[in-house]
Design an enzyme around this catalytic site. Structure first.
Site, PDB file in Angstrom:
ATOM      1  N   LYS A  43       0.848  -1.193   0.000  1.00  0.00           N
ATOM      2  CA  LYS A  43       0.000   0.000   0.000  1.00  0.00           C
ATOM      3  C   LYS A  43       0.880   1.239   0.000  1.00  0.00           C
ATOM      4  CE  LYS A  43      -1.812   2.467   3.326  1.00  0.00           C
ATOM      5  NZ  LYS A  43      -1.659   3.824   2.746  1.00  0.00           N
TER       6      LYS A  43
ATOM      7  N   GLU B 135      10.335   0.551  10.254  1.00  0.00           N
ATOM      8  CA  GLU B 135      11.330   1.612  10.077  1.00  0.00           C
ATOM      9  C   GLU B 135      10.618   2.896  10.444  1.00  0.00           C
ATOM     10  OE1 GLU B 135      13.195   4.448   8.957  1.00  0.00           O
ATOM     11  OE2 GLU B 135      13.071   3.834   6.859  1.00  0.00           O
TER      12      GLU B 135
ATOM     13  N   CYS C 246      13.342  10.483   7.887  1.00  0.00           N
ATOM     14  CA  CYS C 246      13.311   9.855   9.219  1.00  0.00           C
ATOM     15  C   CYS C 246      14.658   9.981   9.918  1.00  0.00           C
ATOM     16  CB  CYS C 246      12.888   8.399   9.106  1.00  0.00           C
ATOM     17  SG  CYS C 246      13.761   7.537   7.809  1.00  0.00           S
TER      18      CYS C 246
ATOM     19  N   GLU D 138       9.930  14.511  17.101  1.00  0.00           N
ATOM     20  CA  GLU D 138      10.218  14.538  15.664  1.00  0.00           C
ATOM     21  C   GLU D 138       9.318  15.570  14.983  1.00  0.00           C
ATOM     22  OE1 GLU D 138       9.052  11.067  13.199  1.00  0.00           O
ATOM     23  OE2 GLU D 138      11.045  11.209  12.326  1.00  0.00           O
TER      24      GLU D 138
HETATM   25  P1  NAD Z   1       1.881   7.347   9.314  1.00  0.00           P
HETATM   26  O1  NAD Z   1       2.869   6.506  10.023  1.00  0.00           O
HETATM   27  O2  NAD Z   1       0.540   7.450   9.919  1.00  0.00           O
HETATM   28  O3  NAD Z   1       1.685   6.838   7.809  1.00  0.00           O
HETATM   29  C1  NAD Z   1       2.615   6.062   7.099  1.00  0.00           C
HETATM   30  C2  NAD Z   1       1.897   5.006   6.275  1.00  0.00           C
HETATM   31  O4  NAD Z   1       1.143   4.174   7.156  1.00  0.00           O
HETATM   32  C3  NAD Z   1       0.888   5.538   5.245  1.00  0.00           C
HETATM   33  O5  NAD Z   1       0.892   4.697   4.110  1.00  0.00           O
HETATM   34  C4  NAD Z   1      -0.429   5.408   5.975  1.00  0.00           C
HETATM   35  O6  NAD Z   1      -1.520   5.284   5.103  1.00  0.00           O
HETATM   36  C5  NAD Z   1      -0.228   4.130   6.750  1.00  0.00           C
HETATM   37  N1  NAD Z   1      -1.048   4.007   7.952  1.00  0.00           N
HETATM   38  C6  NAD Z   1      -1.503   5.000   8.758  1.00  0.00           C
HETATM   39  N2  NAD Z   1      -2.243   4.498   9.765  1.00  0.00           N
HETATM   40  C7  NAD Z   1      -2.249   3.156   9.618  1.00  0.00           C
HETATM   41  C8  NAD Z   1      -2.853   2.075  10.342  1.00  0.00           C
HETATM   42  N3  NAD Z   1      -3.556   2.294  11.438  1.00  0.00           N
HETATM   43  N4  NAD Z   1      -2.654   0.824   9.889  1.00  0.00           N
HETATM   44  C9  NAD Z   1      -1.913   0.579   8.800  1.00  0.00           C
HETATM   45  N5  NAD Z   1      -1.344   1.554   8.065  1.00  0.00           N
HETATM   46  C10 NAD Z   1      -1.496   2.835   8.467  1.00  0.00           C
HETATM   47  O7  NAD Z   1       2.521   8.756   9.124  1.00  0.00           O
HETATM   48  P2  NAD Z   1       1.777  10.121   8.696  1.00  0.00           P
HETATM   49  O8  NAD Z   1       0.516  10.334   9.458  1.00  0.00           O
HETATM   50  O9  NAD Z   1       1.709  10.178   7.255  1.00  0.00           O
HETATM   51  O10 NAD Z   1       2.846  11.152   9.246  1.00  0.00           O
HETATM   52  C11 NAD Z   1       2.842  11.450  10.627  1.00  0.00           C
HETATM   53  C12 NAD Z   1       4.233  11.611  11.146  1.00  0.00           C
HETATM   54  O11 NAD Z   1       4.960  10.382  11.004  1.00  0.00           O
HETATM   55  C13 NAD Z   1       5.086  12.599  10.385  1.00  0.00           C
HETATM   56  O12 NAD Z   1       4.833  13.890  10.785  1.00  0.00           O
HETATM   57  C14 NAD Z   1       6.452  12.119  10.730  1.00  0.00           C
HETATM   58  O13 NAD Z   1       6.847  12.610  11.982  1.00  0.00           O
HETATM   59  C15 NAD Z   1       6.322  10.628  10.809  1.00  0.00           C
HETATM   60  N6  NAD Z   1       6.775   9.924   9.578  1.00  0.00           N
HETATM   61  C16 NAD Z   1       7.920   9.232   9.623  1.00  0.00           C
HETATM   62  C17 NAD Z   1       8.366   8.575   8.487  1.00  0.00           C
HETATM   63  C18 NAD Z   1       9.639   7.809   8.481  1.00  0.00           C
HETATM   64  O14 NAD Z   1      10.187   7.545   7.417  1.00  0.00           O
HETATM   65  N7  NAD Z   1      10.143   7.399   9.613  1.00  0.00           N
HETATM   66  C19 NAD Z   1       7.632   8.645   7.322  1.00  0.00           C
HETATM   67  C20 NAD Z   1       6.433   9.356   7.306  1.00  0.00           C
HETATM   68  C21 NAD Z   1       6.030   9.976   8.459  1.00  0.00           C
END
Ligand code: NAD
Length: 494
Positions: free
Chosen positions: A189, A266, A300, A398
């Site tokens: 996804k 990650e 990240c 973060e």
């Molecule tokens: P998130 O972790 O919520 O989303 C990342 C991915 O997970 C997306 O594809 C999302 O659709 C999916 N996802 C979200 N909720 C889920 C669930 N309950 N079950 C399964 N999949 C799910 O991150 P975000 O809301 O897009 O961003 C929020 C914060 O996360 C950012 O502000 C940042 O601090 C952090 N972030 C970190 C990384 C990294 O590479 N470590 C990447 C993106 C965001």
């Protein structure tokens, strides 16, 4: 009733056909419920296109085909065949690199230069993984002449992969390359704000018949629906997730409760970057820029906590602030002079601006930036806070944007303590010309990657992943392969 593809002209003039469907069993299809969602350009705030949205029933279907593919020749025939498929995909991506970089830049908001770098690393990741396909050796274990013992390294099954929006294409490559190289099949996804580049690559996979049907399936959709359905699906053996620590923890719980899926996580970071008084100033400045302004700070492993040794603090910080103001140009991702593009979404922009406000309220000294660039587009000026203290939220949490905090330290032992005082442990940076010091500090820091005299500097053969709450498992290199295989031990009496 939208079509399954749309012609798009990128801001760099390239015309291409964007698939909009779900990629299941080597076909682009419409979802069972027929819903779609809009994809917005972060730099213009205009709608680029819409893509179809997957839901539980689509996940079910994709998993069904991925299971059939897993039980086919895919992981039983000569493994070098998988290598050839991955090499071929790498060649196709290379031929279309400029289109993919353009899509990525338009969809994510990052500068075209950053996007080109992502595509180049993605190609290397595919090729590194391809080279391992026929080198997955088991072992023979001697226990005396009445038994014969050996091990096989077998794939896990269907892998569910969930990727974020900061490196949509690169994460796609990081995830699928090792999973497919080791003989698994995939349902991935993409992020709801950046689905375009993965779908484009699936178009290449379909057109050139790279994989047998069902080996690679890609679904656009939302975390709480599609992501959740993957996490809970009993037909999936493993989840690999990149994103926030909070979401990672909830996924891990669900993986345990459903069918004890294996996991790789990650997650986030708040990585320290240490500038010793003997650092090469030009190298240090470039490393800090890469550390915090590269990819608009949405990395990240961003080096977001800067520690500068007391005796050079004032001159060094002055110089760095001036360098930032003169050189870190923010704006149109497609303009050649742009260093820092847009933030990915309105949500992310607001989160960053909120943290900047918090920093000022906490008493941090704003040295430069601190505001949105213009009314239109999700741009933030490169922001530096000086003389911060360890208890401030901007130092602990973060931010995931171009916001750097700077503080002072006196001795090596002091800065090791400060650097390690975090729930995260993804990366750390050291700027020094003293090798003994570099080796000592690198050993003491609790992080999965330590960069010395460089920063945010990745290679497809160097493993990457987190200590502490920054994750579980490693990406890239040889190490990632163990996250996609399981050992079968055979002990035969003779
Ligand atoms: P998130 O972790 O919520 O989303 C990342 C991915 O997970 C997306 O594809 C999302 O659709 C999916 N996802 C979200 N909720 C889920 C669930 N309950 N079950 C399964 N999949 C799910 O991150 P975000 O809301 O897009 O961003 C929020 C914060 O996360 C950012 O502000 C940042 O601090 C952090 N972030 C970190 C990384 C990294 O590479 N470590 C990447 C993106 C965001």
């Amino acid at each position: 009733n939208m079509s399954l593809e749309q012609e798009i002209t990128l801001p760099n003039g390239i015309k291409y056909v964007q698939p909009t469907g779900l990629f299941i069993n080597n076909e682009f299809v419409k979802p069972h419920q027929g819903k779609a969602f809009e994809v917005v350009s972060p730099s213009s705030e205009e709608v680029i296109t819409s893509v179809y949205e997957s839901r539980e029933d689509d996940v079910d279907e994709a998993v069904h085909y991925a299971q059939s593919a897993f039980n086919s020749d895919w992981n039983r025939a000569d493994p070098a065949q998988r290598g050839r498929a991955l090499y071929k995909l790498a060649d196709l991506i290379e031929e279309n690199a400029e289109t993919i970089a353009g899509i990525e830049s338009l969809d994510n908001g990052k500068s075209l230069g950053n996007a080109r770098g992502d595509v180049a690393l993605g190609i290397n990741v595919l090729r590194s993984a391809a080279g391992f396909t026929d080198k997955l050796f088991g072992t023979i274990i001697e226990t005396g002449n009445d038994h014969f013992n050996y091990t096989l390294r077998e794939p896990l099954g269907v892998c569910g992969q969930i990727i974020p929006w900061n490196f949509p294409f690169l994460m796609f490559m990081w995830k699928i390359a090792p999973a497919l190289a080791t003989g698994n099949t995939v349902v991935l996804k993409s992020s709801e704000t950046t689905p375009l580049s993965a779908l484009y690559a699936c178009g290449l996979v379909k057109q050139h018949k790279i994989f047998p049907p069902g080996v690679l399936n890609v679904l656009s959709g939302f975390g709480k629906i599609t992501g959740n359905a993957l996490t809970e699906h009993p037909g999936i053996s493993k989840i690999a997730f990149t994103g926030s620590t909070a979401t990672g923890k909830s996924i891990m719980k669900k993986c345990a409760e459903s069918n004890l899926k294996k996991i790789t996580l990650e997650l986030g970071g708040k990585s320290p970057h240490i500038i010793f008084n003997d650092a090469n100033v030009d190298v240090a400045v470039q490393s800090i820029v890469n550390g915090i302004f590269y990819n608009s700070g949405e990395v990240c492993s961003a080096g977001s906590r800067l520690y500068v040794q007391d005796d050079i603090y004032d001159t060094f910080v002055d110089k760095f602030v001036k360098y930032t103001e003169d050189n870190v140009k923010v704006g149109d991702p497609f303009a050649p002079s742009t260093v820092q593009g847009a933030q990915n979404s309105l949500n992310q922009l607001n989160k960053i601006l909120q943290y900047i406000k918090t920093g000022s309220q906490e008493g941090a000294k704003l040295l430069t930036g601190g505001e949105r660039l213009s009314e239109k587009g999700f741009f933030v000026k490169p922001t530096i806070f000086g003389d911060v203290t360890e208890n401030m939220r901007i130092v602990k949490e973060e931010i995931f944007g171009p916001v750097l905090t700077v503080s002072r330290f006196k001795t090596t032992e002091d800065v090791i303590k400060l650097a390690n005082d975090s729930e995260y442990g993804l990366a750390a940076g050291i700027q020094t010309t003293n090798h003994d010091r570099a080796i000592h500090v690198a050993r003491e820091l609790k992080a999965g990657t330590i960069w010395v005299n460089t920063y945010n500097d990745f290679h497809s053969m160097v493993p990457f992943g987190g200590y502490k709450q920054s994750g579980i498992g490693r990406e890239m290199g040889q190490e990632v392969l163990s996250n996609y295989t399981q050992t079968k031990a055979i002990r035969a009496g003779i």
